[in-house]
Enzyme design. Sequence first.
Site, PDB file in Angstrom:
ATOM      1  N   GLU A 153       0.706  -1.119   0.012  1.00 11.71           N
ATOM      2  CA  GLU A 153       0.287  -0.483  -0.186  1.00 11.71           C
ATOM      3  C   GLU A 153       0.708   1.199   0.009  1.00 11.71           C
ATOM      4  OE1 GLU A 153      -3.893  -0.125   1.908  1.00 11.71           O
ATOM      5  OE2 GLU A 153      -3.209  -1.504   3.041  1.00 11.71           O
ATOM      6  N   HIS A 173       9.812 -26.473   4.677  1.00 11.79           N
ATOM      7  CA  HIS A 173       8.561 -27.208   4.125  1.00 11.79           C
ATOM      8  C   HIS A 173       8.414 -27.403   2.916  1.00 11.79           C
ATOM      9  CE1 HIS A 173       8.322 -29.762   8.178  1.00 11.79           C
ATOM     10  NE2 HIS A 173       9.468 -28.439   8.521  1.00 11.79           N
ATOM     11  N   LYS A 193     -12.903   0.061  -5.197  1.00  7.35           N
ATOM     12  CA  LYS A 193     -14.573   0.558  -4.525  1.00  7.35           C
ATOM     13  C   LYS A 193     -15.818   1.316  -5.465  1.00  7.35           C
ATOM     14  CE  LYS A 193     -12.513   0.836   0.331  1.00  7.35           C
ATOM     15  NZ  LYS A 193     -11.646   1.530   1.195  1.00  7.35           N
TER      16      LYS A 193
END
Lengths: 322, 322
Positions: free
Chosen positions: B211, B227, B318
Amino acid sequence: MPTDNSNMLKVIEDFPLQCRTALELPKGMTVSGKVDKIVVAGMGGSAVGGDLLKIYTHDSKVPVFVIRDYKVPNFIDENTLVFAVSYSGNTEETLSAFEDAQRKKAKIVAVTSGGQLAVMAKKVIKIPSGLQPRAALGYTFFPVLGVLANSGIVDVKGKEIEEMLDILSKTDEFKAVGERIAKKIGLRTPIIYASELLGAVAYRWKTQFNENSKAAAFYHAFSEMNHNEIAGYQSINKNDFVAIFIRDKNDNERVKKRMDITKEIISSRVDVEEVFTRGEHLLSRIFSGVYYGDFASYYLALANRVDPTPVTVIENLKKKLK
Amino acid sequence: MPTDNSNMLKVIEDFPLQCRTALELPKGMTVSGKVDKIVVAGMGGSAVGGDLLKIYTHDSKVPVFVIRDYKVPNFIDENTLVFAVSYSGNTEETLSAFEDAQRKKAKIVAVTSGGQLAVMAKKVIKIPSGLQPRAALGYTFFPVLGVLANSGIVDVKGKEIEEMLDILSKTDEFKAVGERIAKKIGLRTPIIYASELLGAVAYRWKTQFNENSKAAAFYHAFSEMNHNEIAGYQSINKNDFVAIFIRDKNDNERVKKRMDITKEIISSRVDVEEVFTRGEHLLSRIFSGVYYGDFASYYLALANRVDPTPVTVIENLKKKLK
């Protein structure tokens, strides 16, 4: 240029068969008494089954915790059912978490092919050995699910199982999609997205790309990625990354819309590929989502000219840790 | 080439001051009755405080769940304390989760600067408006901690708070490290690592790079990365990524060893930078870890010639969602 020296292809193709075998393993095993929390303790390929269990039981009144660490949380007690899952039975984090859960008086079931864990645990589901842990997902998931079903903690319907096995058995369709995705990725780094619920399926893809393809890969979930990661695309080069959306017909309508709009927004910076899970039941949708990624990572390994089976760097690390 | 048009630098510099103010906000607010689970519902910058709370309370008997979704889990009931955290008060996922928690009869406290959430909730902690949500972490974390302390659910010592504020106030030291890290990253993509416990601090770094710096960034935790993700380094180019290890003096000894060995192994493929958290108390170690990343992301924004404050792509998304 044959690089699949250990025939990982056959192991992946045989996954539906592995699931069938795995479904028989927990027969008759139950746990009794109150269970108000479930913990799956494991690492890497042995922990992914826990993630998928968490998705499968997301509607349950009993929370599932997947613990990838040397200790289990302090809220674990005699009413907690802990599954210690280690394919080899010698994963140091899982052995340590097992002992910690024992100290906290949890009910414990071990799922392992042998090793120390099989010796230490009283209740053990023995699973076949000889596979890479990540290729044994059927063996680490279904025994856990079986014990929960046998004990009346979750309700698994026969028709869910049948639908899943039926869908997965159409192996060629999964192979074709996997091959297409691998080709699309090429030398770029895949970032895999799914809804929050199916985020663990995206994580499984990431780890399969890491281990099978020996490639960098990342993941994130919707809609959280809309609140931060999407801003990072501002500086991404088209040659660096590929975004893969794992989509599910039951995704929240707002999440579906978010995925559509995000695709539109980021398409100027990356190629976006979409994969759709299959089936009516959640179990099918989870495992079909996983299965596409298993093949995609396999074909990406071939494209990268690496053998999908050995993970030499992980083995070297373990040696150095001794 | 001044790009910090909204003076994000001052906002970050003022963070210790923000924490001081935030500590006063929950004064006198308590919840009563049994609390056997804690939920923090939020998205993006408003959810990170929940992640940090989860670290801070990792030894507690009461589990903390951070929910970044439209719904809260089905195990939420009248004994669950839910914090609905939305800086703007208008985050659609959080409003939806709030309503879901209400239906499930949870005890709810809203933390917000206003918006719909402030109207809908009975118990509200009002926090100052005018910041980017990610820059308001003090305002979203300390009120939650305060309510828990006031209600006897967690025990926060004054000396922990004092140590933290004291350490953070040495802003210049954090700036210097942040600037060094940003320079080191340059045009490469950072991957941030911490122990499993401090994984959320690594996640905060990632989101701040996304951001503030408008840059791709990823994270993972030790020892899980040993792993799977480590195998991906086999095909990484030195010019593509930089690995940043956030280290803590209280990391498990095996994790410390894993980090050392991993550094040695991956150094042939990437540059590895290390940052050490500061302080005796966990609260200091969490927030000092976070604070380095805030500055690093700020200086990377300047290096990338982007304004750290606006996140236009998120705002556009948005709008399209409406």
